[in-house]
Structure formats: C-alpha cells, structure tokens
Design an enzyme around this catalytic site. Structure first.
Site, PDB file in Angstrom:
ATOM      1  N   PRO A  11      64.872  11.866  41.737  1.00  0.00           N
ATOM      2  CA  PRO A  11      64.620  12.029  43.165  1.00  0.00           C
ATOM      3  C   PRO A  11      63.238  12.573  43.504  1.00  0.00           C
ATOM      4  CG  PRO A  11      66.111  13.728  42.355  1.00  0.00           C
ATOM      5  CD  PRO A  11      65.965  12.718  41.262  1.00  0.00           C
ATOM      6  N   ASN A  12      62.731  12.074  44.605  1.00  0.00           N
ATOM      7  CA  ASN A  12      61.449  12.490  45.211  1.00  0.00           C
ATOM      8  C   ASN A  12      60.221  11.989  44.458  1.00  0.00           C
ATOM      9  OD1 ASN A  12      62.603  14.069  47.415  1.00  0.00           O
ATOM     10  ND2 ASN A  12      63.271  15.470  45.805  1.00  0.00           N
ATOM     11  N   ARG A  19      53.250  13.917  47.637  1.00  0.00           N
ATOM     12  CA  ARG A  19      54.107  15.091  47.516  1.00  0.00           C
ATOM     13  C   ARG A  19      53.402  16.184  46.710  1.00  0.00           C
ATOM     14  NH1 ARG A  19      58.872  15.438  43.018  1.00  0.00           N
ATOM     15  NH2 ARG A  19      59.745  17.400  43.712  1.00  0.00           N
ATOM     16  N   TYR A  24      51.864  17.820  41.455  1.00  0.00           N
ATOM     17  CA  TYR A  24      52.263  16.539  40.856  1.00  0.00           C
ATOM     18  C   TYR A  24      51.144  15.511  40.759  1.00  0.00           C
ATOM     19  CZ  TYR A  24      56.912  18.507  41.442  1.00  0.00           C
ATOM     20  OH  TYR A  24      58.011  19.320  41.355  1.00  0.00           O
ATOM     21  N   ASN A  76      62.416  10.855  33.605  1.00  0.00           N
ATOM     22  CA  ASN A  76      62.111  12.078  34.360  1.00  0.00           C
ATOM     23  C   ASN A  76      63.241  12.284  35.364  1.00  0.00           C
ATOM     24  OD1 ASN A  76      61.232  14.153  35.943  1.00  0.00           O
ATOM     25  ND2 ASN A  76      59.170  13.347  36.274  1.00  0.00           N
ATOM     26  N   ALA A  79      64.606  16.870  39.913  1.00  0.00           N
ATOM     27  CA  ALA A  79      65.424  18.063  40.184  1.00  0.00           C
ATOM     28  C   ALA A  79      66.797  17.997  39.516  1.00  0.00           C
ATOM     29  CB  ALA A  79      65.571  18.261  41.687  1.00  0.00           C
ATOM     30  N   GLU A 100      62.552  13.050  27.529  1.00  0.00           N
ATOM     31  CA  GLU A 100      62.540  13.681  28.861  1.00  0.00           C
ATOM     32  C   GLU A 100      61.084  13.989  29.219  1.00  0.00           C
ATOM     33  OE1 GLU A 100      65.027  17.184  28.939  1.00  0.00           O
ATOM     34  OE2 GLU A 100      63.954  18.012  30.668  1.00  0.00           O
ATOM     35  N   HIS A 102      58.359  15.471  32.230  1.00  0.00           N
ATOM     36  CA  HIS A 102      58.064  16.136  33.510  1.00  0.00           C
ATOM     37  C   HIS A 102      56.565  16.136  33.713  1.00  0.00           C
ATOM     38  CE1 HIS A 102      62.181  17.444  33.777  1.00  0.00           C
ATOM     39  NE2 HIS A 102      62.097  17.800  32.506  1.00  0.00           N
ATOM     40  N   LEU A 103      56.143  15.787  34.910  1.00  0.00           N
ATOM     41  CA  LEU A 103      54.708  15.812  35.222  1.00  0.00           C
ATOM     42  C   LEU A 103      54.161  17.234  35.151  1.00  0.00           C
ATOM     43  CD1 LEU A 103      55.383  13.467  38.139  1.00  0.00           C
ATOM     44  CD2 LEU A 103      53.595  12.914  36.497  1.00  0.00           C
ATOM     45  N   SER A 104      54.917  18.154  35.719  1.00  0.00           N
ATOM     46  CA  SER A 104      54.474  19.552  35.740  1.00  0.00           C
ATOM     47  C   SER A 104      55.061  20.285  34.545  1.00  0.00           C
ATOM     48  CB  SER A 104      54.933  20.218  37.040  1.00  0.00           C
ATOM     49  OG  SER A 104      56.355  20.270  37.098  1.00  0.00           O
ATOM     50  N   ARG A 109      56.770  27.432  35.956  1.00  0.00           N
ATOM     51  CA  ARG A 109      57.151  27.428  37.372  1.00  0.00           C
ATOM     52  C   ARG A 109      58.363  28.354  37.609  1.00  0.00           C
ATOM     53  NH1 ARG A 109      57.415  21.508  39.516  1.00  0.00           N
ATOM     54  NH2 ARG A 109      57.395  22.681  41.483  1.00  0.00           N
ATOM     55  N   ARG A 113      63.680  26.266  37.208  1.00  0.00           N
ATOM     56  CA  ARG A 113      63.236  25.010  36.572  1.00  0.00           C
ATOM     57  C   ARG A 113      63.161  25.134  35.046  1.00  0.00           C
ATOM     58  NH1 ARG A 113      61.408  21.950  40.980  1.00  0.00           N
ATOM     59  NH2 ARG A 113      60.594  23.277  42.638  1.00  0.00           N
TER      60      ARG A 113
HETATM   61  C1  DQA Z   1      59.662  17.406  37.774  1.00  0.00           C
HETATM   62  C2  DQA Z   1      59.959  18.912  37.735  1.00  0.00           C
HETATM   63  C3  DQA Z   1      61.236  19.235  38.476  1.00  0.00           C
HETATM   64  O1  DQA Z   1      61.498  20.628  38.416  1.00  0.00           O
HETATM   65  C4  DQA Z   1      61.123  18.829  39.928  1.00  0.00           C
HETATM   66  O2  DQA Z   1      62.337  19.060  40.600  1.00  0.00           O
HETATM   67  C5  DQA Z   1      60.665  17.422  40.105  1.00  0.00           C
HETATM   68  C6  DQA Z   1      59.684  16.853  39.201  1.00  0.00           C
HETATM   69  C7  DQA Z   1      58.281  17.061  37.184  1.00  0.00           C
HETATM   70  O3  DQA Z   1      58.050  15.886  36.911  1.00  0.00           O
HETATM   71  O4  DQA Z   1      57.444  17.957  37.010  1.00  0.00           O
HETATM   72  O5  DQA Z   1      61.050  16.766  41.071  1.00  0.00           O
HETATM   73  O6  DQA Z   1      60.656  16.734  36.998  1.00  0.00           O
END
Ligand code: DQA
Length: 153
Positions: A11-12, A19, A24, A76, A79, A100, A102-104, A109, A113
């Site tokens: 999501p997102n 965003r 990101y 990825n 959330a 798995e 994650h960009l961040s 954080r 997370r």
């Molecule tokens: C994320 C990190 C997650 O905590 C966050 O909810 C995201 C993106 C990342 O790619 O850094 O939506 O997965």
C-alpha cells in the site's frame, strides 16, 4: 522457458515520487518497475510487477504465484510488513523464495516499523537503499535462479 519473478508492492507505494520524498525519494513506481523489467530482459528472466493498496489482493496474488509458474518473489509489503499475519501466512503457504525490500531503513525509523512479520520467512531483507534495493534484490534472485549466487561475492 525463462524463469519468472514477480515484484509485489504494498500500500501507498503507488504514490512514490510524491509521497514523503525525503523518506522515499523522487522516483515514481512506474520508473522503478520499468527498470526492473529491463534488468530482467538483460538477464533473460521474465519480470512482472504488481502494486495493491489492499491486503486481500496481495494475498490473492501470492496464492496465485505457484500456479502462474513464479520462481521467486521480490516483495515490499509496505505498512503490511508490520501488521499482516495474513500476508505472512500466504507467503508461508506458497513457500516460494522471496526477498523483502524496503526503500527506507525501517530500523532507523519509528519503533513500530522495526518489526516485520515477513523477515523470518525471507531469503534476505534489503532496507534503506532506495530503489537500488529492488535492483539488488532482483540481481540476487536472478543469480539464485541461475545457480550462480554462491560464486558472486
Ligand atoms: C516501506 C517502509 C514501511 O514502514 C512503510 O509503511 C512503507 C514503505 C519502505 O519501503 O521503506 O509504506 O516498506
């Protein structure tokens, strides 16, 4: 038949580029996906991408993967990483290797997370490298499917 890798985005992530760019980055999801498909072509591997904001849709995709002939997942979960036992169960059910991404760097954080329901099942986890993380995950997946992952150090 060429190997098939599915890249799944949670999501997102459809909002990448607009965003929270400080976290990101400025690259859109479609640019990332195009780069991944091109990388796959260079490696002789089919790469298909999918994004959903809906937990059930991601679960349906994961469940469909073995039937579709998928060999490896790059995922990825966004959330849902931190909340979804249902997605974890789907990954366990299909038992496909996945990385798995994650960009961040989720460990730098908020505390909520830091925990991932997925990591225990993953071949590996990449966090904090931005879009490059997807590319590196895909490179590993290609190497692994070609049986060359242990010789590239
Ligand atoms: C994320 C990190 C997650 O905590 C966050 O909810 C995201 C993106 C990342 O790619 O850094 O939506 O997965």
């Amino acid at each position: 038949m060429a190997k098939l890798i599915w890249v799944l985005h949670g999501p997102n992530l459809n909002l990448l580029g607009v965003r929270e760019p400080g976290i990101y980055g400025a690259t859109s999801l479609s640019l990332i996906d195009e780069g991944l498909v091109r990388y796959g072509q260079d490696r002789g591997v089919r790469v298909e991408t999918f994004q959903s904001n809906h937990e059930g849709e991601l679960i349906d995709r994961i469940q469909a993967a073995p039937q579709a002939g998928v060999d490896f997942l790059v995922f990825n979960p966004a959330a849902f990483t931190h909340t979804s036992i249902a997605i974890r169960d789907a990954l366990a059910a299909v038992a496909l290797p996945f990385i798995e991404v994650h960009l961040s760097n989720i460990h730098r954080r908020e505390a909520f997370r830091h925990h991932s329901y997925m990591s225990e099942l993953a071949v590996g986890v990449i966090a904090g490298l931005g879009p490059t993380g997807y590319r590196l995950a895909l490179e590993f997946a290609c190497d692994s499917l070609a049986g060359t992952d242990t010789v590239r150090v």
